[in-house]
Motif scaffolding. Sequence first.
Motif, short mmCIF file in Angstrom:
data_model
loop_
_atom_site.label_atom_id
_atom_site.label_comp_id
_atom_site.label_asym_id
_atom_site.label_seq_id
_atom_site.Cartn_x
_atom_site.Cartn_y
_atom_site.Cartn_z
N THR A 232 18.75 -31.13 43.77
CA THR A 232 17.30 -31.08 44.02
C THR A 232 16.98 -30.18 45.22
OG1 THR A 232 17.32 -33.00 45.51
CG2 THR A 232 17.04 -33.44 43.15
N PHE A 233 17.95 -29.39 45.64
CA PHE A 233 17.81 -28.54 46.83
C PHE A 233 17.02 -27.29 46.47
CE2 PHE A 233 20.46 -26.54 50.55
CZ PHE A 233 19.27 -26.31 51.23
N ILE A 234 15.71 -27.33 46.76
CA ILE A 234 14.81 -26.24 46.37
C ILE A 234 15.22 -24.92 46.99
CG2 ILE A 234 12.43 -25.40 46.64
CD1 ILE A 234 11.52 -28.30 46.23
N GLY A 235 15.60 -24.94 48.28
CA GLY A 235 15.97 -23.71 48.98
C GLY A 235 17.11 -22.98 48.29
N ALA A 236 18.07 -23.74 47.75
CA ALA A 236 19.22 -23.13 47.08
C ALA A 236 18.79 -22.44 45.78
CB ALA A 236 20.28 -24.18 46.79
N TYR A 237 17.88 -23.07 45.03
CA TYR A 237 17.38 -22.45 43.79
C TYR A 237 16.61 -21.17 44.11
CZ TYR A 237 18.60 -26.61 41.06
OH TYR A 237 19.29 -27.63 40.43
N ILE A 238 15.81 -21.21 45.18
CA ILE A 238 15.04 -20.02 45.58
C ILE A 238 15.98 -18.87 45.92
CG2 ILE A 238 13.65 -19.05 47.47
CD1 ILE A 238 11.83 -20.55 45.68
N GLU A 239 16.98 -19.17 46.76
CA GLU A 239 17.92 -18.11 47.18
C GLU A 239 18.75 -17.61 46.00
OE1 GLU A 239 17.88 -16.61 50.00
OE2 GLU A 239 16.44 -17.96 50.96
N ARG A 240 19.12 -18.54 45.12
CA ARG A 240 19.88 -18.14 43.93
C ARG A 240 19.04 -17.21 43.05
NH1 ARG A 240 21.79 -19.58 38.77
NH2 ARG A 240 24.07 -19.49 38.65
N GLY A 241 17.74 -17.54 42.96
CA GLY A 241 16.82 -16.68 42.22
C GLY A 241 16.75 -15.28 42.81
N LYS A 242 16.71 -15.20 44.14
CA LYS A 242 16.64 -13.90 44.82
C LYS A 242 17.88 -13.05 44.52
CE LYS A 242 15.43 -14.03 49.21
NZ LYS A 242 15.31 -14.59 50.58
N VAL A 243 19.07 -13.70 44.51
CA VAL A 243 20.30 -12.97 44.21
C VAL A 243 20.28 -12.46 42.77
CG1 VAL A 243 22.81 -13.12 44.04
CG2 VAL A 243 21.65 -14.29 45.90
N LEU A 244 19.90 -13.34 41.84
CA LEU A 244 19.86 -12.95 40.43
C LEU A 244 18.86 -11.82 40.19
CD1 LEU A 244 20.03 -16.57 38.98
CD2 LEU A 244 21.77 -14.79 38.64
N GLY A 248 19.46 -7.85 38.86
CA GLY A 248 18.78 -7.42 37.63
C GLY A 248 18.81 -8.45 36.52
N ARG A 249 19.23 -9.67 36.85
CA ARG A 249 19.27 -10.76 35.85
C ARG A 249 17.95 -11.54 35.92
NH1 ARG A 249 24.92 -13.65 37.13
NH2 ARG A 249 23.98 -15.21 35.74
N TYR A 250 16.89 -10.89 35.44
CA TYR A 250 15.54 -11.40 35.66
C TYR A 250 15.26 -12.71 34.93
CZ TYR A 250 15.06 -6.72 37.54
OH TYR A 250 15.25 -5.57 38.26
N GLU A 251 15.78 -12.85 33.72
CA GLU A 251 15.56 -14.10 32.98
C GLU A 251 16.19 -15.28 33.73
OE1 GLU A 251 13.74 -14.59 30.46
OE2 GLU A 251 13.59 -12.75 29.25
N ASP A 252 17.42 -15.08 34.23
CA ASP A 252 18.10 -16.14 35.00
C ASP A 252 17.36 -16.43 36.30
OD1 ASP A 252 20.09 -16.38 33.09
OD2 ASP A 252 21.37 -14.87 34.04
N ALA A 253 16.84 -15.38 36.93
CA ALA A 253 16.08 -15.57 38.17
C ALA A 253 14.84 -16.42 37.90
CB ALA A 253 15.69 -14.22 38.76
#
Length: 463
Positions: A232-244, A248-253
């Motif tokens: 449930t760690f929102i910050g980790a999902y946000i940062e993971r989205g930024k890396v993706l 160029g993995r926009y769907e995954d982001a």
Amino acid sequence: MEYGHDHNNSLPLTKFESMLKTNHVLFFDSEEFENIIHHYLNLGKIALAKKAIKLGLDQHPTSINLKLFRVEVFVFEDKLEEADLLLDRLYSLDPQNEEIYIQKANIFSKKDNHEKAIEVLKQALKLADDVVDLYSLIGMEYLFLDKFEEAKINFMKCLESDIEDYSSLYNIIYCFEYLNQNEEAITYLNTFLDKNPYCEVAWHQLGIQYFALKKLKKALAAFDFAIISDDTFIGAYIERGKVLEKLGRYEDAIENYSITLKLDDPTSFALLHIGNCYEKLKKDDLALQYYDRTVHEDPLLDKGWIAITKFYNKRKNYQRALYFINKAINIDSENVMYWKLYAQINERLNFYEEAERGYKKTLELGNYELNTWLTRGDLLIKLGETEAAIDNFEQAVEFYSDSAELEYRLAGLYLALHETDKGTFHLKNALNINEDYSFIIEELFPEIYKKVAVQSLLKQNSK
């Protein structure tokens, strides 16, 4: 003890508040008063805390702890002399009380005497059983002094005593980052994680360090472990989205940003980045939908309005772009890039006066790029503002003394004003710097270009 109105232990607090309403004085032991005062101070209810301190000292006049609360309030209210005097009296009564040293250090800190504050806090260390808070206070004083190495060492001592002191962990990483020690931060975090492998905060910070060094795959793995440790760690999902997104993995982001929308209230950051990803995927309708949600969620987020501006600008819908760039400028009127975009959009709409105003504003804000001077000057020429154009180019020459583009324009302008000597001077300068740019005279000043004296100079230089 922390009081709450829904807690069984809040009976003394309820009794105290009832007493205040009835003016019927009830007895409380000193510890109950301490808890009541602590509760009010935590809530920022200073007036109620002061009432509790007064009533507490009326019933327990020798209580040093209650008097220390009075010191705390004095410090909060910037009554530092009163706080100092009371502390001196308390020190003579109980020289081994660590809280006296802490409050004394607080006063020194308030007076910006951070070195003295550190000295006093180090004395308190010798008296304290629980040293975590003291090391944290010392670390903060070193931060005030910009002594990041010393601050880092003290925050590390906090973490050695309490591995869940995430505030100190964040401060440690802040020190590493300020010192540009990303590699050292990574080493420290990996060592910390060897002992605490399920610490989501440490994994999250490790990912941020890898991201800063553009080690995207390692950053992604770190954020994966942060999510495994706490899904449930929102910050980790946000940062993971930024890396993706960076990969160029926009769907995954989009998937990662979208998870944050389900875990908590939508953030403008996530909505904006989802819009960016959809735009990269050329799904314009969805991109615009999320940009709209972004500015609806946070109307004061200028980046949201800029995203919509750029969306319409790329599609040459300049009227819509102009509407939204004005929204962004209303929020941040000191942003150079916003004014530049404003100027470019107005120029494309042939709104030359507004475009010139935009470029002028970028110059006033310190954007001294040659192209800004040139474009603004050319707009002034179109507007027939010859004197203003000359003034613009003369200022530009102070920054770009060897620019043929500026010299040709000044030559044309002065010759148009029949100031032959100045015009000839600048034309010779221009030709000496770069004769290939002589077409500028022909394009911007066709009538001047045809003059015999100008043609003579041009031919003479081409020999």
